[in-house]
Structure formats: C-alpha cells, structure tokens
Design a protein around this motif. Sequence first.
Motif, PDB file in Angstrom:
ATOM      1  N   ASP A   1       0.821  -1.207   0.000  1.00  0.00           N
ATOM      2  CA  ASP A   1       0.000   0.000   0.000  1.00  0.00           C
ATOM      3  C   ASP A   1       0.853   1.254   0.000  1.00  0.00           C
ATOM      4  OD1 ASP A   1      -2.827  -0.802   0.005  1.00  0.00           O
ATOM      5  OD2 ASP A   1      -2.252  -1.896   1.825  1.00  0.00           O
ATOM      6  N   HIS A   2       0.302   2.309  -0.586  1.00  0.00           N
ATOM      7  CA  HIS A   2       1.020   3.573  -0.729  1.00  0.00           C
ATOM      8  C   HIS A   2       1.327   4.191   0.633  1.00  0.00           C
ATOM      9  CE1 HIS A   2       0.512   3.862  -5.072  1.00  0.00           C
ATOM     10  NE2 HIS A   2      -0.750   3.510  -4.920  1.00  0.00           N
ATOM     11  N   CYS A   3       2.507   4.813   0.705  1.00  0.00           N
ATOM     12  CA  CYS A   3       2.894   5.496   1.933  1.00  0.00           C
ATOM     13  C   CYS A   3       3.857   6.621   1.585  1.00  0.00           C
ATOM     14  CB  CYS A   3       3.556   4.510   2.895  1.00  0.00           C
ATOM     15  SG  CYS A   3       3.961   5.203   4.507  1.00  0.00           S
ATOM     16  N   ASN A   4       3.726   7.734   2.276  1.00  0.00           N
ATOM     17  CA  ASN A   4       4.614   8.871   2.110  1.00  0.00           C
ATOM     18  C   ASN A   4       4.884   9.451   3.497  1.00  0.00           C
ATOM     19  OD1 ASN A   4       5.608  11.616   1.666  1.00  0.00           O
ATOM     20  ND2 ASN A   4       4.964  11.377  -0.464  1.00  0.00           N
ATOM     21  N   VAL A   5       6.149   9.606   3.840  1.00  0.00           N
ATOM     22  CA  VAL A   5       6.486  10.095   5.178  1.00  0.00           C
ATOM     23  C   VAL A   5       7.123  11.486   5.150  1.00  0.00           C
ATOM     24  CG1 VAL A   5       6.690   7.807   6.214  1.00  0.00           C
ATOM     25  CG2 VAL A   5       8.701   8.848   5.117  1.00  0.00           C
ATOM     26  N   ALA A   6       7.022  12.163   4.009  1.00  0.00           N
ATOM     27  CA  ALA A   6       7.574  13.515   3.914  1.00  0.00           C
ATOM     28  C   ALA A   6       6.786  14.472   4.810  1.00  0.00           C
ATOM     29  CB  ALA A   6       7.533  14.007   2.475  1.00  0.00           C
ATOM     30  N   ALA A   7       7.489  15.414   5.414  1.00  0.00           N
ATOM     31  CA  ALA A   7       6.853  16.376   6.314  1.00  0.00           C
ATOM     32  C   ALA A   7       6.482  17.682   5.620  1.00  0.00           C
ATOM     33  CB  ALA A   7       7.775  16.671   7.490  1.00  0.00           C
ATOM     34  N   ARG A   8       6.770  17.792   4.315  1.00  0.00           N
ATOM     35  CA  ARG A   8       6.502  19.040   3.598  1.00  0.00           C
ATOM     36  C   ARG A   8       5.000  19.238   3.383  1.00  0.00           C
ATOM     37  NH1 ARG A   8      10.488  16.451   1.337  1.00  0.00           N
ATOM     38  NH2 ARG A   8       9.214  15.657  -0.373  1.00  0.00           N
TER      39      ARG A   8
ATOM     40  N   GLY B   1       7.313  18.425  -7.674  1.00  0.00           N
ATOM     41  CA  GLY B   1       6.000  18.562  -7.069  1.00  0.00           C
ATOM     42  C   GLY B   1       4.836  18.227  -7.974  1.00  0.00           C
ATOM     43  N   LYS B   2       5.097  17.741  -9.189  1.00  0.00           N
ATOM     44  CA  LYS B   2       4.027  17.413 -10.142  1.00  0.00           C
ATOM     45  C   LYS B   2       3.995  15.912 -10.374  1.00  0.00           C
ATOM     46  CE  LYS B   2       4.162  21.803 -12.718  1.00  0.00           C
ATOM     47  NZ  LYS B   2       5.159  22.453 -11.843  1.00  0.00           N
TER      48      LYS B   2
ATOM     49  N   ASP C   1      11.573  10.617  -2.641  1.00  0.00           N
ATOM     50  CA  ASP C   1      12.154  11.919  -2.946  1.00  0.00           C
ATOM     51  C   ASP C   1      13.480  11.942  -2.190  1.00  0.00           C
ATOM     52  OD1 ASP C   1      12.870  14.780  -2.459  1.00  0.00           O
ATOM     53  OD2 ASP C   1      10.979  15.180  -3.496  1.00  0.00           O
ATOM     54  N   PRO C   2      14.580  12.330  -2.851  1.00  0.00           N
ATOM     55  CA  PRO C   2      15.875  12.306  -2.163  1.00  0.00           C
ATOM     56  C   PRO C   2      15.890  13.046  -0.832  1.00  0.00           C
ATOM     57  CG  PRO C   2      16.183  12.731  -4.503  1.00  0.00           C
ATOM     58  CD  PRO C   2      14.700  12.794  -4.245  1.00  0.00           C
ATOM     59  N   ARG C   3      15.053  14.067  -0.714  1.00  0.00           N
ATOM     60  CA  ARG C   3      15.025  14.835   0.531  1.00  0.00           C
ATOM     61  C   ARG C   3      14.477  14.033   1.703  1.00  0.00           C
ATOM     62  NH1 ARG C   3      11.661  19.823  -1.843  1.00  0.00           N
ATOM     63  NH2 ARG C   3      10.670  18.026  -2.867  1.00  0.00           N
ATOM     64  N   ASP C   4      13.811  12.923   1.411  1.00  0.00           N
ATOM     65  CA  ASP C   4      13.135  12.160   2.459  1.00  0.00           C
ATOM     66  C   ASP C   4      13.870  10.888   2.853  1.00  0.00           C
ATOM     67  OD1 ASP C   4      11.040  14.040   2.274  1.00  0.00           O
ATOM     68  OD2 ASP C   4      10.109  12.895   0.651  1.00  0.00           O
ATOM     69  N   GLU C   5      15.099  10.710   2.378  1.00  0.00           N
ATOM     70  CA  GLU C   5      15.782   9.432   2.609  1.00  0.00           C
ATOM     71  C   GLU C   5      15.902   9.095   4.089  1.00  0.00           C
ATOM     72  OE1 GLU C   5      19.450   8.868   0.580  1.00  0.00           O
ATOM     73  OE2 GLU C   5      18.544   9.012  -1.424  1.00  0.00           O
ATOM     74  N   ALA C   6      16.248  10.055   4.907  1.00  0.00           N
ATOM     75  CA  ALA C   6      16.417   9.773   6.339  1.00  0.00           C
ATOM     76  C   ALA C   6      15.094   9.356   6.970  1.00  0.00           C
ATOM     77  CB  ALA C   6      16.989  10.994   7.057  1.00  0.00           C
ATOM     78  N   ALA C   7      14.017  10.045   6.620  1.00  0.00           N
ATOM     79  CA  ALA C   7      12.704   9.712   7.178  1.00  0.00           C
ATOM     80  C   ALA C   7      12.233   8.345   6.694  1.00  0.00           C
ATOM     81  CB  ALA C   7      11.691  10.791   6.802  1.00  0.00           C
ATOM     82  N   ILE C   8      12.482   8.044   5.422  1.00  0.00           N
ATOM     83  CA  ILE C   8      12.102   6.738   4.878  1.00  0.00           C
ATOM     84  C   ILE C   8      12.876   5.629   5.589  1.00  0.00           C
ATOM     85  CG2 ILE C   8      12.185   5.271   2.829  1.00  0.00           C
ATOM     86  CD1 ILE C   8      11.703   7.821   1.155  1.00  0.00           C
ATOM     87  N   ASP C   9      14.180   5.817   5.726  1.00  0.00           N
ATOM     88  CA  ASP C   9      15.029   4.818   6.367  1.00  0.00           C
ATOM     89  C   ASP C   9      14.562   4.562   7.800  1.00  0.00           C
ATOM     90  OD1 ASP C   9      17.176   3.048   6.613  1.00  0.00           O
ATOM     91  OD2 ASP C   9      18.522   4.614   7.328  1.00  0.00           O
ATOM     92  N   GLU C  10      14.258   5.614   8.524  1.00  0.00           N
ATOM     93  CA  GLU C  10      13.807   5.470   9.912  1.00  0.00           C
ATOM     94  C   GLU C  10      12.487   4.704   9.982  1.00  0.00           C
ATOM     95  OE1 GLU C  10      12.675   8.275  13.794  1.00  0.00           O
ATOM     96  OE2 GLU C  10      13.353   9.198  11.921  1.00  0.00           O
TER      97      GLU C  10
ATOM     98  N   ARG D   1      -1.796  13.501   1.474  1.00  0.00           N
ATOM     99  CA  ARG D   1      -2.197  12.453   2.414  1.00  0.00           C
ATOM    100  C   ARG D   1      -3.576  12.740   2.973  1.00  0.00           C
ATOM    101  NH1 ARG D   1       3.282  12.498   3.938  1.00  0.00           N
ATOM    102  NH2 ARG D   1       2.919  13.847   5.715  1.00  0.00           N
ATOM    103  N   GLY D   2      -3.855  14.017   3.237  1.00  0.00           N
ATOM    104  CA  GLY D   2      -5.166  14.379   3.736  1.00  0.00           C
ATOM    105  C   GLY D   2      -6.265  14.132   2.713  1.00  0.00           C
ATOM    106  N   LEU D   3      -5.957  14.392   1.435  1.00  0.00           N
ATOM    107  CA  LEU D   3      -6.955  14.215   0.380  1.00  0.00           C
ATOM    108  C   LEU D   3      -7.215  12.750   0.065  1.00  0.00           C
ATOM    109  CD1 LEU D   3      -5.866  17.020  -2.126  1.00  0.00           C
ATOM    110  CD2 LEU D   3      -7.956  16.973  -0.750  1.00  0.00           C
ATOM    111  N   TYR D   4      -6.151  11.935   0.044  1.00  0.00           N
ATOM    112  CA  TYR D   4      -6.272  10.552  -0.408  1.00  0.00           C
ATOM    113  C   TYR D   4      -6.229   9.524   0.718  1.00  0.00           C
ATOM    114  CZ  TYR D   4      -5.676  12.432  -5.100  1.00  0.00           C
ATOM    115  OH  TYR D   4      -5.837  13.128  -6.268  1.00  0.00           O
ATOM    116  N   GLY D   5      -5.877   9.939   1.898  1.00  0.00           N
ATOM    117  CA  GLY D   5      -5.881   9.005   3.019  1.00  0.00           C
ATOM    118  C   GLY D   5      -4.812   7.943   2.959  1.00  0.00           C
ATOM    119  N   PHE D   6      -3.649   8.265   2.355  1.00  0.00           N
ATOM    120  CA  PHE D   6      -2.560   7.305   2.307  1.00  0.00           C
ATOM    121  C   PHE D   6      -1.774   7.402   3.616  1.00  0.00           C
ATOM    122  CE2 PHE D   6      -2.151   7.411  -2.636  1.00  0.00           C
ATOM    123  CZ  PHE D   6      -3.403   6.822  -2.737  1.00  0.00           C
ATOM    124  N   ASN D   7      -2.231   6.667   4.626  1.00  0.00           N
ATOM    125  CA  ASN D   7      -1.684   6.819   5.976  1.00  0.00           C
ATOM    126  C   ASN D   7      -1.130   5.510   6.526  1.00  0.00           C
ATOM    127  OD1 ASN D   7      -2.473   9.626   6.350  1.00  0.00           O
ATOM    128  ND2 ASN D   7      -4.580   8.867   6.391  1.00  0.00           N
ATOM    129  N   LEU D   8      -0.490   4.714   5.666  1.00  0.00           N
ATOM    130  CA  LEU D   8       0.005   3.423   6.133  1.00  0.00           C
ATOM    131  C   LEU D   8       1.039   3.580   7.239  1.00  0.00           C
ATOM    132  CD1 LEU D   8      -0.471   0.401   5.498  1.00  0.00           C
ATOM    133  CD2 LEU D   8       1.678   0.467   4.203  1.00  0.00           C
TER     134      LEU D   8
END
Length: 259
Positions: free
Chosen positions: A35-42, A115-116, A87-96, A49-56
Amino acid sequence: MRDFHVHSNYSDGDFLRSMVRAAESAGLEGIGFADHCNVAAREGPELMRGLYGFNLDRTYERRRRGIERLRENFDIEVYDAVEMDYDPRDEAAIDEFLAEAGFDYAIGSVHEVDGKNVQIASHFAELDEAERDAVVDEYFDRLVALVESELFEIAAHADLIERTPPLRGRATTDHYRRVAQAFADSRTVPEINAGRALTDAEIVHPASEFLRVLREHDVSVTVGTDSHHPDEIPARADFLADFADEYGLEPVTASVLDR
C-alpha cells in the motif's frame, strides 16, 4: 507465481480478504500488499495524504494484524509490504520508518518531479519540447537516486512517465543504460508491472527497449500486477506469466528479496 505488488483498502485498493481470495482463485502462490505510503513532512505531501488518506505509516500495525489472520485462513503466502513515494530529501525519514516498521520488503516509486505527479498529463501539456525533455531527465535522475539509496528491495514501474502522453517516448537508451547500471550495482530490482498492460494504452513497464537494456546488464526482475481490485488480478497475472514465458524471464523469488 507470486504477485508482489497489489493494493488494499489501506490505501487505494479493495479489502484485504477480497484481494487474497482473488489471488488464490487465480492460482497464485503468493500476494504482496504494498500500500502507498509517504512520510515527507513538507506541506505538499501532507496535503495529498489528507486528500487521499494514504496513511500506512499510521495504520500498518492494524493492517499487519489483518494479514496475520489471512495467513491463518488461506493457503497462500501473504506478504506485508509497502510502496513508498521516493524523494531524495526524504531518505532519512524513509530509512527510519522502514527500520521501525519491519515490512517483508519495501517498494520504492518515483511519482513526482518538481511537485508534479508524472501521471497527470495536464501538468506537462503546455510545456515546450525542451521543458518536457528536462522533466524526463529529472525523472531518471530521481530513479537512479532511488536505486542507489539502497532503501528498497523493488523499484516499481521504472518508466512510469510512459503512461503520460506529453512525456511518452522521450526516454532514450542512454537513460535506460544509466538506470540499468544502477540496478546492476544495487540490491534493488525493478519489476515487470502490468498495471496498464491490458488497457487501450497497452503499456508494460519497463518498455521493450528498457527491458532489453536491463537484460544486457544482467539485471534481475520481479513481477507485480499493481492491482487495486480483485477482478484485475486474474487477467493481469495471466498476462505476466505469458510475458515471462515469451521473454524467457525467471522472476526472483521472495527469498531473494529478503537479503
């Protein structure tokens, strides 16, 4: 055959039990819920995440309990996986997050450039030729970064831009060779993805030239139907089995992913 890439109601798919039942009826030996997941804080990812509910990242433990119950009730391997936006900016968050969650395996995907979402044609329809080529260059830059990050066992639909008419056909053999070399040097493997194979577009990921280059570099592959609904699984699984036979492919097994 095992299908390592399906979705459930924990992102944008159908109920876990319905998907497993369909996979078992189709004669599959295993099904992997990614299932889809995104842990970016931007702000942008937070809004999506709010629109699609991808909150795994918040619900994976609940889904895991459901998967454990399905393993007891069905005679088929059921994998507890994730498909993460990269996204390369999120590597640390993804790894954690991956270290904390302990999935059976993780799939990484490049869905966005600047962003597109690269699947939305309207984002690129007004760009000139040079600007579209620049988007394709950036897409493959991010794909190489994903592979080199060593965060994921699988890279999903490694030429996703082929789904988008303004970007379709712009990837070059040089793009493919660069990505293939990254795969050859990495533990990450690309998938043969049938998510658009049976549509009017008849798109198989990777494209035939990309697959040729991957084989030239002796890169292993896995398979995924990218199904979101039970009725998609049988036909897509049959397609992948025929595709593997046609090209003489022997997709990697779960034991190879667990390394």
